[in-house]
Design a protein around this motif. Structure first.
Motif, PDB file in Angstrom:
ATOM      1  N   VAL A  18       0.872  -1.187   0.000  1.00 50.62           N
ATOM      2  CA  VAL A  18       0.000   0.000   0.000  1.00 50.62           C
ATOM      3  C   VAL A  18       0.898   1.223   0.000  1.00 50.62           C
ATOM      4  N   VAL A  19       0.696   2.108  -0.977  1.00 46.46           N
ATOM      5  CA  VAL A  19       1.640   3.196  -1.180  1.00 46.46           C
ATOM      6  C   VAL A  19       0.922   4.401  -1.770  1.00 46.46           C
ATOM      7  N   PRO A  20       1.356   5.620  -1.436  1.00 38.92           N
ATOM      8  CA  PRO A  20       0.816   6.792  -2.137  1.00 38.92           C
ATOM      9  C   PRO A  20       1.075   6.667  -3.641  1.00 38.92           C
ATOM     10  N   GLU A 103      -5.724   8.918  -3.451  1.00 39.51           N
ATOM     11  CA  GLU A 103      -4.290   9.092  -3.662  1.00 39.51           C
ATOM     12  C   GLU A 103      -3.475   7.880  -3.241  1.00 39.51           C
ATOM     13  N   VAL A 104      -4.141   6.765  -2.985  1.00 42.01           N
ATOM     14  CA  VAL A 104      -3.454   5.560  -2.515  1.00 42.01           C
ATOM     15  C   VAL A 104      -3.605   4.446  -3.547  1.00 42.01           C
ATOM     16  N   ALA A 105      -2.529   3.692  -3.750  1.00 40.35           N
ATOM     17  CA  ALA A 105      -2.550   2.533  -4.645  1.00 40.35           C
ATOM     18  C   ALA A 105      -2.127   1.300  -3.853  1.00 40.35           C
ATOM     19  N   ALA A 106      -2.627   0.146  -4.252  1.00 42.12           N
ATOM     20  CA  ALA A 106      -2.314  -1.088  -3.535  1.00 42.12           C
ATOM     21  C   ALA A 106      -2.250  -2.259  -4.508  1.00 42.12           C
ATOM     22  N   LEU A 107      -1.322  -3.168  -4.234  1.00 44.39           N
ATOM     23  CA  LEU A 107      -1.212  -4.421  -4.976  1.00 44.39           C
ATOM     24  C   LEU A 107      -1.112  -5.559  -3.981  1.00 44.39           C
ATOM     25  N   ALA A 108      -1.818  -6.654  -4.240  1.00 48.78           N
ATOM     26  CA  ALA A 108      -1.779  -7.823  -3.376  1.00 48.78           C
ATOM     27  C   ALA A 108      -0.878  -8.888  -3.996  1.00 48.78           C
ATOM     28  N   GLY A 109      -0.418  -9.792  -3.163  1.00 50.42           N
ATOM     29  CA  GLY A 109       0.434 -10.864  -3.663  1.00 50.42           C
ATOM     30  C   GLY A 109       0.791 -11.835  -2.564  1.00 50.42           C
ATOM     31  N   TRP A 110       1.877 -12.588  -2.790  1.00 52.62           N
ATOM     32  CA  TRP A 110       2.348 -13.595  -1.845  1.00 52.62           C
ATOM     33  C   TRP A 110       3.817 -13.365  -1.543  1.00 52.62           C
ATOM     34  N   CYS A 111       4.206 -13.678  -0.306  1.00 54.29           N
ATOM     35  CA  CYS A 111       5.597 -13.510   0.117  1.00 54.29           C
ATOM     36  C   CYS A 111       5.915 -14.577   1.168  1.00 54.29           C
ATOM     37  N   PRO A 112       7.116 -15.159   1.144  1.00 50.87           N
ATOM     38  CA  PRO A 112       7.488 -16.091   2.215  1.00 50.87           C
ATOM     39  C   PRO A 112       7.377 -15.421   3.585  1.00 50.87           C
TER      40      PRO A 112
END
Length: 477
Positions: A18-20, A103-112
């Motif tokens: 989650v990031v501006p 004004e916020v953008a977000a991407l979902a995913g997977w991480c160890p």
């Protein structure tokens, strides 16, 4: 790390970046550099400017590079290298897949799981947050085996990954499967001299692999392990570059006692199949719960059929009535449980009953054929001994004539040994692989998982070290 964790794939966490919106590019650059996060990419996106220019350039050869400078006011900076364009195209694709809210953008995913803290630290300077999410219901996480990206660690992971992707819920069979493979190879390749040559080849590949052989360097654990097992079997058979009588026979001579070798091979196969059934029962439990573990033909029901029939055959061979009756009872119980499990997967009725009967017959037939299939361990062990014996008899026969015949004897020994070594190593390797995949893995897995594919793009900048070993494990290179 608990020892039980070593038997499972790397634990995965559902995460979100989650990031501006103004810091999206910088955050994506750091995610790409780390190579530890698999980001979800939206389908059906129109190609961006970099992707269109890449297509016009005719492809993307070479390793990708990532431009670390933001585009200027007049658009993206001029890029000429197709590799650089590829990195830009991937960055555009991820950026356009982001979900935007104000004004916020977000991407979902997977991480160890072990890399989450390190990734949060990496993103801190960009203003981004690395957020842990709950796993979506019904969604299987991607699979990353612990040895898959750790080239410094001797691992049998390639043996499993070549077969397919282990489901995330299943046990990681890399080490047990690797040990079983090299033992089976050694039984068929039992010769102290030949095994030593294989060990030497593996060590040379590990220490001084030529650049052109870098792609097969990962095979060195197989070569060393198979060579060691070949040496041990060679001591048991009393063979050193064939039956040279330089070593005593510690167990049996394959050429003089093939029946005992055959019985031992089939018994060893029955033990491996029982262990595979046990691991399969654990996998069915982890996949669909205890009910399916009990009823599955690759679970407890199948294990009962296998053990019951094995006990029955062994008892009948030794003329013991009570153990034979007990074994038959266990086998019938296993078949009953298997029938219930099979019938539950059918449409029911007469058609379902017929299908259940046919599949039950297949279960019984496969128990017998799969167990007897391990007789090839004895057959090819006998073949190896016979070929080595031919080479040694030819060598000894020429050497007895002395003079110029000694040179011929040396040629026969060297050429014959080389041919036998190469041919039998190939045959033993293929046959051990066949037994691993068709007889053992068919009981471990009922479906395949999805491999973990972290997004990784090289950049000219340094990549900070992670705070956990799993950060390194999922980083390419």
């Amino acid at each position: 790390m608990p020892w039980s964790e070593n038997l499972l794939p790397v634990r995965m966490r559902r995460v979100a970046v989650v990031v501006p919106r103004t810091g999206l590019r910088g955050a994506l650059v750091r995610v790409a550099e780390a190579g530890c996060v698999e980001l979800d990419v939206a389908e059906g996106l129109e190609p961006g400017p970099a992707a269109r220019r890449l297509h016009a350039a005719g492809g993307h050869p070479g390793p990708p590079l990532l431009a670390t400078e933001p585009p200027g006011a007049d658009g993206p900076a001029p890029v000429t290298a197709p590799a650089l364009l590829k990195g830009e195209a991937e960055l555009e694709e991820r950026a356009r897949s982001a979900v935007r809210q104000g004004e916020v953008a977000a991407l979902a995913g997977w991480c160890p799981s072990g890399a989450v803290v390190g990734m949060a630290d990496r993103l801190r300077g960009t203003g981004a947050a690395f957020v842990r999410l709950r796993r979506p219901r019904g969604v299987e996480p991607p699979t990353l085996l612990r040895g898959a990206r750790a080239p410094r660690r001797a691992s049998f992971t390639p043996l499993v990954s070549a077969y397919g992707t282990v489901p995330y819920a299943d046990l990681d069979p890399s080490w047990p499967a690797g040990i079983a493979y090299v033992v089976m190879f050694g039984v068929m390749f039992g010769d102290v001299g030949h095994g030593a040559l294989l060990v030497l080849t593996g060590l040379l590949l590990w220490r001084r692999a030529p650049r052109r052989l870098a792609g097969v360097r990962a095979a060195w654990p197989f070569l060393v392990g198979a060579g060691v097992c070949g040496i041990l079997a060679g001591f048991a058979y009393g063979e050193f570059f064939g039956p040279t009588h330089l070593l005593p026979v510690l167990w049996l001579n394959p050429l003089e006692d093939p029946e005992r070798l055959l019985i031992a091979a089939v018994g060893f196969g029955a033990l491996l199949l029982a262990m595979a059934h046990g691991a399969g029962a654990v996998n069915r439990w982890r996949e669909q719960g205890p009910g399916w573990s009990v009823l599955a033909s690759t679970g407890c029901a199948g294990l009962a059929v296998h053990l019951g029939l094995a006990l029955t055959v062994l008892a009948l061979a030794t003329h013991r009535t009570v153990p034979a009756t007990a074994g038959a009872s266990v086998a019938v119980l296993g078949l009953g449980l298997t029938a219930v499990g099979i019938f539950r997967t059918t449409a029911g009725g007469l058609e379902g009953g017929t299908e259940t009967a046919v599949r039950l017959l297949d279960v019984v037939v496969r128990v017998g054929t799969n167990t007897l299939s391990f007789a090839r361990l004895a057959a090819f062990g006998l073949t190896h001994a016979a070929l080595a014996d031919v080479v040694w008899r030819g060598t000894a026969g020429l050497a007895r004539h002395g003079g110029a015949a000694l040179a011929g004897a040396a040629v026969v020994l060297v050429v014959g040994t080389a041919v036998t070594f190469a041919l039998e190593a190939l045959v033993a390797g293929v046959q051990a692989l066949r037994l691993e995949y068709y007889e053992l893995f068919s009981r471990l897995f009922e479906f395949q998982g999805r491999p973990f594919r972290p997004w990784y793009v090289k950049s000219a900048g340094p990549v900070p070290a992670g705070t956990d070993a799993e950060v390194t494990a999922c980083s390419p290179g």
